[in-house]
Motif scaffolding. Structure first.
Motif, PDB file in Angstrom:
ATOM      1  N   CYS A  52     -45.095   7.951  -9.213  1.00 39.57           N
ATOM      2  CA  CYS A  52     -45.325   8.458 -10.576  1.00 39.57           C
ATOM      3  C   CYS A  52     -45.817   7.353 -11.504  1.00 39.57           C
ATOM      4  CB  CYS A  52     -44.034   9.048 -11.121  1.00 39.57           C
ATOM      5  SG  CYS A  52     -44.190   9.710 -12.800  1.00 39.57           S
ATOM      6  N   SER A  53     -46.837   7.676 -12.311  1.00 39.82           N
ATOM      7  CA  SER A  53     -47.334   6.697 -13.282  1.00 39.82           C
ATOM      8  C   SER A  53     -47.048   7.156 -14.708  1.00 39.82           C
ATOM      9  CB  SER A  53     -48.841   6.488 -13.080  1.00 39.82           C
ATOM     10  OG  SER A  53     -49.510   7.726 -13.262  1.00 39.82           O
ATOM     11  N   GLY A  54     -46.263   8.212 -14.850  1.00 42.93           N
ATOM     12  CA  GLY A  54     -45.939   8.729 -16.180  1.00 42.93           C
ATOM     13  C   GLY A  54     -44.933   7.834 -16.886  1.00 42.93           C
ATOM     14  N   CYS A  60     -42.488  12.594 -13.370  1.00 42.97           N
ATOM     15  CA  CYS A  60     -42.857  13.311 -14.597  1.00 42.97           C
ATOM     16  C   CYS A  60     -43.422  14.689 -14.275  1.00 42.97           C
ATOM     17  CB  CYS A  60     -43.856  12.493 -15.419  1.00 42.97           C
ATOM     18  SG  CYS A  60     -45.545  12.507 -14.763  1.00 42.97           S
ATOM     19  N   GLY A  61     -43.993  14.819 -13.072  1.00 40.84           N
ATOM     20  CA  GLY A  61     -44.527  16.113 -12.660  1.00 40.84           C
ATOM     21  C   GLY A  61     -45.920  16.398 -13.186  1.00 40.84           C
ATOM     22  N   CYS A  63     -48.420  13.570 -14.087  1.00 41.82           N
ATOM     23  CA  CYS A  63     -49.435  12.535 -13.872  1.00 41.82           C
ATOM     24  C   CYS A  63     -50.213  12.859 -12.585  1.00 41.82           C
ATOM     25  CB  CYS A  63     -48.776  11.157 -13.785  1.00 41.82           C
ATOM     26  SG  CYS A  63     -47.857  10.901 -12.256  1.00 41.82           S
ATOM     27  N   CYS A  66     -48.008  12.446  -9.379  1.00 44.02           N
ATOM     28  CA  CYS A  66     -47.034  13.526  -9.173  1.00 44.02           C
ATOM     29  C   CYS A  66     -47.724  14.810  -8.719  1.00 44.02           C
ATOM     30  CB  CYS A  66     -46.289  13.820 -10.472  1.00 44.02           C
ATOM     31  SG  CYS A  66     -44.963  12.673 -10.821  1.00 44.02           S
TER      32      CYS A  66
END
Ligand SMILES: [Zn+2]
Length: 328
Positions: A52-54, A60-61, A63, A66
């Motif tokens: 995840c890069s959020g 985060c679901g 980005c 995700c």
């Protein structure tokens, strides 16, 4: 962490969240639990969290990382052991070689090893070194319904995450959120009948999967055919559109077998079938021989088509049209 897609298992979710916020996630987890307990859901959430890069709680679901993991298309999340064939030592060695190739786009590379219990000792040993001292970017999620089948050396190098059945009320609440359009009674029955294993309830509510479901659907289909209610038959065919091709093929096989039983019934031949099949075959035997033969022909042709890449929607349309015309 954001783990609410996994039902129940609150203590385990708190433990993972605390770990992620503290020293960070571990590089290897052994996720165990019965079939339907959420092993794959948890593995997907963890894999998404790794890439995840959020900003904020992971995963985060939203980005790109995700979304790719949740859609099953992330190039740095590799799944093996999901083909029902068991994991070979060659596959373990392949992972070992692949793990030293840096990730494509994510900061991490995640291996989801399903049915880890199908690895024999050599296959497990081939992974051992990797679990001990693999590259820092690599993470391993071993999934199993039988952790005792893994070598103690493998188990000791993974952090254990044991999934538990979900209490009935919680299962029901989760299913209502997941299936907002379903009748409350259907949800209640599914929650009551799944033994806390939500994967089972989901299968049941999605109306597909499993040979038992295919056999039951075939009985419904043939009974509707026997009644001659074309509208109900067409509506039922439409309801099968969400089945996958494999499940539809099983349903068609069962349906053809029932029509053959009905033909045998007409001919006065003894039948070697269960009581439920016998009752359906008896009803269908009231159709004309011509209708039975034509219907079986339609089903067999579609069964062949299901082998190819014909979509479920098309198959169900053809099923409805074909059976509507048979014997007419
Ligand atoms: Zn994300």
């Amino acid at each position: 962490m954001r783990l609410d897609a996994l039902a129940g298992n609150e203590a385990l979710k708190r433990q993972l969240s605390a770990q992620e916020a503290g020293r960070g996630l571990s590089h290897a987890y052994l996720i165990s639990g019965s079939a339907g307990s959420g092993k794959r859901t948890l593995a997907r959430l963890l894999a998404a969290a790794f890439v995840c890069s959020g900003s904020g709680a992971v995963p985060c679901g939203a980005c790109p990382g995700c979304r790719k993991v949740l859609g099953g298309i992330h190039p740095d999340v590799i799944t093996i052991g999901d083909d029902g064939k068991g994991i070979t030592v060659a596959q373990s060695r392949q992972i070992r070689a692949d793990a030293y190739v840096r990730p494509n786009e994510a900061p991490r590379k995640v291996y989801i090893i399903q049915n880890a219990q199908t690895m024999n000792a050599s296959a497990q040993n081939a992974l051992l070194k990797l679990l001990e001292e693999g590259p820092a970017y690599a993470a391993f999620l071993l999934l199993t319904d039988n952790p005792a089948a893994l070598l103690p050396t493998v188990r000791s190098r993974c952090e254990g995450l044991a999934l538990s059945p979900v209490p009935r009320a919680e299962a029901e609440a989760w299913l209502i959120r997941r299936f907002p359009g379903k009748e409350p009674e259907e949800i209640r029955n599914a929650a009551a009948g799944c033994g806390g294993l939500l994967g089972r309830a989901v299968e049941r509510l999605e109306g597909a999967q499993g040979d038992g479901a295919a056999a039951e659907a075939a009985r419904i289909l043939v009974a509707l055919l026997a009644k001659g209610d074309e509208l109900a038959l067409a509506a039922y065919c439409v309801s099968l559109e969400k089945w996958d091709r494999e499940a539809l093929a099983a349903l068609l096989d069962h349906s053809v077998a029932l029509l053959r039983d009905a033909l045998a019934f007409q001919a006065g031949a003894g039948q070697n079938v269960g009581p439920e099949e016998r009752e359906t075959a008896r009803q269908a035997a009231e159709l004309s021989r011509k209708t039975l033969l034509e219907s079986a022909g339609v089903l067999e042709a579609l069964r062949d088509a299901a082998e190819f890449h014909v979509g479920a929607g098309h198959l169900c349309g053809a099923l409805s049209a074909g059976l509507g015309q048979a014997g007419g």
